[in-house]
Design a protein around this motif. Structure first.
Motif, PDB file in Angstrom:
ATOM      1  N   ASP A 223       0.621  -1.107  -0.034  1.00 42.33           N
ATOM      2  CA  ASP A 223      -0.050  -0.052  -0.046  1.00 42.33           C
ATOM      3  C   ASP A 223       0.892   1.383  -0.004  1.00 42.33           C
ATOM      4  N   PRO A 224       0.859   2.117  -0.882  1.00 41.99           N
ATOM      5  CA  PRO A 224       1.620   3.361  -0.981  1.00 41.99           C
ATOM      6  C   PRO A 224       1.515   4.185   0.034  1.00 41.99           C
ATOM      7  N   SER A 225       0.320   4.598   0.489  1.00 44.84           N
ATOM      8  CA  SER A 225       0.349   5.459   1.388  1.00 44.84           C
ATOM      9  C   SER A 225       0.552   5.061   2.754  1.00 44.84           C
ATOM     10  N   LYS A 228       4.646   5.022   2.688  1.00 42.05           N
ATOM     11  CA  LYS A 228       5.038   6.463   2.742  1.00 42.05           C
ATOM     12  C   LYS A 228       4.759   7.046   4.001  1.00 42.05           C
ATOM     13  N   SER A 229       3.908   6.608   4.924  1.00 44.69           N
ATOM     14  CA  SER A 229       3.785   6.941   6.526  1.00 44.69           C
ATOM     15  C   SER A 229       4.937   6.448   7.083  1.00 44.69           C
ATOM     16  N   ASP A 232       8.261   8.280   6.049  1.00 46.23           N
ATOM     17  CA  ASP A 232       8.190   9.806   6.527  1.00 46.23           C
ATOM     18  C   ASP A 232       8.561   9.522   8.074  1.00 46.23           C
TER      19      ASP A 232
END
Length: 269
Positions: A223-225, A228-229, A232
């Motif tokens: 899952d890209p989101s 990314k989390s 980050d």
């Protein structure tokens, strides 16, 4: 609860059984427990990595606790296999002595599973069964075997700790195996707490730890989101050290005021 219990500074003469003890959070728990138990205690450390376990045993033997006589037993075992569970229980029985007044089991061993795929791709039952065997079945069966080996007796406390996760409560896309395993384990120990009122049972979610599992999550999550989390969090130094999280677990165990069976998150403390 008495003021003496509230201000407890150690966990007694304890037998501490820690799974997944060779690396990451389990290794930190082993170090911390060595400092919190009284002389005459024993640690039974279980993991699949023989070299890492041996190095930890040497480290603990050279520590103040080791010099004071802490017994450290290492069990190289695959907890997804019956033989591995039997080895841990046998080593625990051999390490126990009659003057001990606390049995503590840390169900820490776990794997992330394949997070590079979504739920609809998991059609192979053998693959799913293998994951659940290590992450769910082994925790249940090891806990049951330890409780049978060390039944309730006057003067001996028994504590069972499950290393949980926010994933036990919330769905994470592409993490179907991990979320399923953590949710199952939480409920397993909630049931145990209801059945065994003399036990102290804790589901502790340590937060996002800076470990090898977190590295795997950052680079393999489909899952890209979500990926990314985690990237980050790493870039912004928001991941927790194992030592920081273990300090809160230690506080929970020493204060001993949590509701048995409760899910307690690092960020709630």
């Amino acid at each position: 609860m008495s003021s003496t219990e509230l201000t407890r500074t150690d966990l007694g003469r304890a037998l501490c059984i820690i799974t997944g003890a060779s690396r990451g959070f389990g290794r930190t728990v082993a170090r911390e427990m060595s400092r919190l138990v009284k002389p005459g205690s024993a640690l039974v450390l279980a993991a699949r990595s023989a070299d890492d376990l041996r190095a930890l045993k040497v480290e603990l033997a050279e520590s103040e606790a080791g010099r004071a006589g802490l017994v450290v037993e290492c069990v190289v075992a695959d907890l997804g296999e019956v033989g591995g569970l039997e080895s841990v229980v046998r080593a625990s029985e051999e390490a126990f002595s009659e003057h001990m007044d606390h049995i503590i089991l840390f169900n820490n061993a776990a794997s992330l599973g394949d997070v590079s795929r979504y739920t609809q791709s998991f059609t192979n039952m053998a693959e799913v069964d293998s994951y659940l065997s290590l992450n769910v079945s082994s925790s249940l069966c090891l806990t049951a075997r330890v409780l049978q080996a060390f039944p309730q007796r006057p003067g001996v406390r028994r504590t069972v700790v499950n290393i949980s996760s926010l994933c036990a409560l919330q769905p994470f896309r592409s993490w179907v195996l991990y979320c399923t395993g953590k949710a199952a384990r939480d409920m397993m120990f909630k049931v145990l707490a209801e059945e065994e009122p003399d036990l102290r049972v804790l589901n502790y979610a340590p937060g996002p730890l800076d470990t090898a599992m977190q590295t795997e999550a950052r680079f393999r999550t489909a899952d890209p989101s979500l990926r990314k989390s985690y990237l980050d969090m790493f870039a912004q130094s928001q991941l927790l050290s194992c030592e920081t999280s273990c300090a809160k677990l230690t506080k929970l165990l020493l204060e001993d005021t949590y509701t048995s069976g409760a899910h307690v998150d690092f960020y709630e403390l």
